[in-house]
Design a protein around this motif. Sequence first.
Motif: not given
Length: 627
Positions: A544-548
């Motif tokens: 995932g990433g970078p926000d979730f």
Amino acid sequence: MIGGYCGKILEVNLSKSKIHVADANEDVLRHYIGGRGLATKILWDRLGSRWSKVDPLSPENLLIVATGPLTGFYPGGRICISGKSPQSNGIIGSTVGGEAGIDLKCAGYDAIVIEGASKDPVYLWIKDDEVEIRDASKYWGLDGKDTVVKLTKDAVDYLNSKYRRFGEWKDPSILYIGPAGERLCRVAVVMEKWTHAAGYGGYGAVMGSKKLKAIVIKGSGPLPEIHNPIKFHNLLYRAYDECIRRDGMRRWGTGSGGYSVGAMQSSEPVKNWQEEWHDERSFGVDEFERRVWIKRYWGDYGCPTTCLKIALVKCGPYAGSLTDNPDYELQAYLGTNLGIFTPEENVYVASIVDDLGICGINGGNVLGFAAELYQRGILTKEDLGGLDLSWGNAKAFGELAKMIAYRIGIGDILAEGTYRAALKLGKMKGVDLLPYAVQVKGVAVGAHGIRSRMDYPTPIAYACSVQGGDHTSVARLPIDSNGGEIVRIMCDSAVVCIFNFFPNPSLMWEFYEAVTGIKINPHDWCYSDGLRILHIQRAALLLGGPDFYWDPKVHDDNPLRFYEPLPTGPYKGQAADRSEVENLKKQYYEAVGWDEYGIPRSDKLRELGLGDVDLALEEVRKRLKHS
């Protein structure tokens, strides 16, 4: 070269304005096929080592446009769009109907890999070996229909002037974005023709982040040679015969579902899934057929089913609204889901969504989410810029769609998609809004419920899918069952239309052998090459990433709404059962080779030759086992 392939990949760097043609790796094509599989392999090889740090809307992300070996050969034209998804932060293979795949192969390429970002709006021009990055400033800001009309005219004028020949050049294929993609809305799509869309994934936003308005393709060469032309010829006639025999699909397409899925199966979203049953006969396919259809049989290249329709509102307040069908998904998400039960209002909202370049499913999902918040008093008219977002108010939903596409007011938050909007609005309002967010891992669930068991019979269909809420790629047991996710990976990689796959599931595998010369059966695929692609997609999703970042213990689950009993209809009281979901999850994890945490096991990854994936997942194992 394997039959059915061109053996060339077009590489485009928009930051450097460089174009390069690379030879395709034959071993990769043999095991990853094309489309979704090939895109997954390319994405992992180039971004996998730093996946969690790559912002899907940064120049570092790749936009991949990929054909498959059956593109141009299997009835019905499609092409696959992929990249790191701005919705899930994983990999989603999203296909769209049209002639772009055939034009690309006739131009000599199996795929396009686009990296970087232009400073100014551009479009990619492909005419055989003439490939150029061209100025798109005069097209930037145009809606869907204007984009197609103006780009088509300019392209045909250019072809007629530079490549003089007897008669007129046929229109090129165009993949493009609307205003929503230009403004990086995570519910933006990549469009083809008027209204065809690669909706899941949010790849319209990826094109917008690269300042890429369109890809215009005209191939004038032949399709690549195939392994067994005689067998292929015989199979083609069999496929045509079986597709034509499906009279209901030819006459109505999936548009018959707007009434039947709700009334007969209790599986249709009604008012943001608060209900799944209705008996509104005004929404029957006969009403669409009689009142709004102006073209009854429309199909993409080589398609004998011609399940598409063209709809026009002829009179009344929404006169002039023009769209296709709408198909079942748009009938549901831009109709019943919004409390709309008349063809004219459904066509009106669908036409706006199409021109804005918003996904009918993900966009309709966020519209329904906002409407329920308004129903419950969580959002007010003031929040909505004065809109009365009552159920059935088609005009208001059309206006809110415009606010989302142009990121005006609350539309700026809703443009992030249902999951991210729920978190942000919930923080602003001091209320947990996830119970009203009907999504899985950032992706809106398709318009097929699981509570009645009459449509999607397994409660882990979305919960365990590597493409989240994508209704075309659902988890099932046994894993080699027709319609299950790993078989669908083959459909999306080959690339074929799933509706022309249904008449006789064996046809796809027979076509594949006749075209490529490679024999494979569904069982072997699901436990080897198909499983390999699934594991890479799962790894990317977990990284995932970078926000979730998704935690399988929390996010391998259904929307909370699916645990609420159905309030009406013949299946009143039925709901997903948590204990059954947990039990089936364990069985599914074991069947595909994931551990008890839902992480692909090291031994399975190494058995599949994915040692680099195993190493990359060490950070996930540490994070999840200590969470």
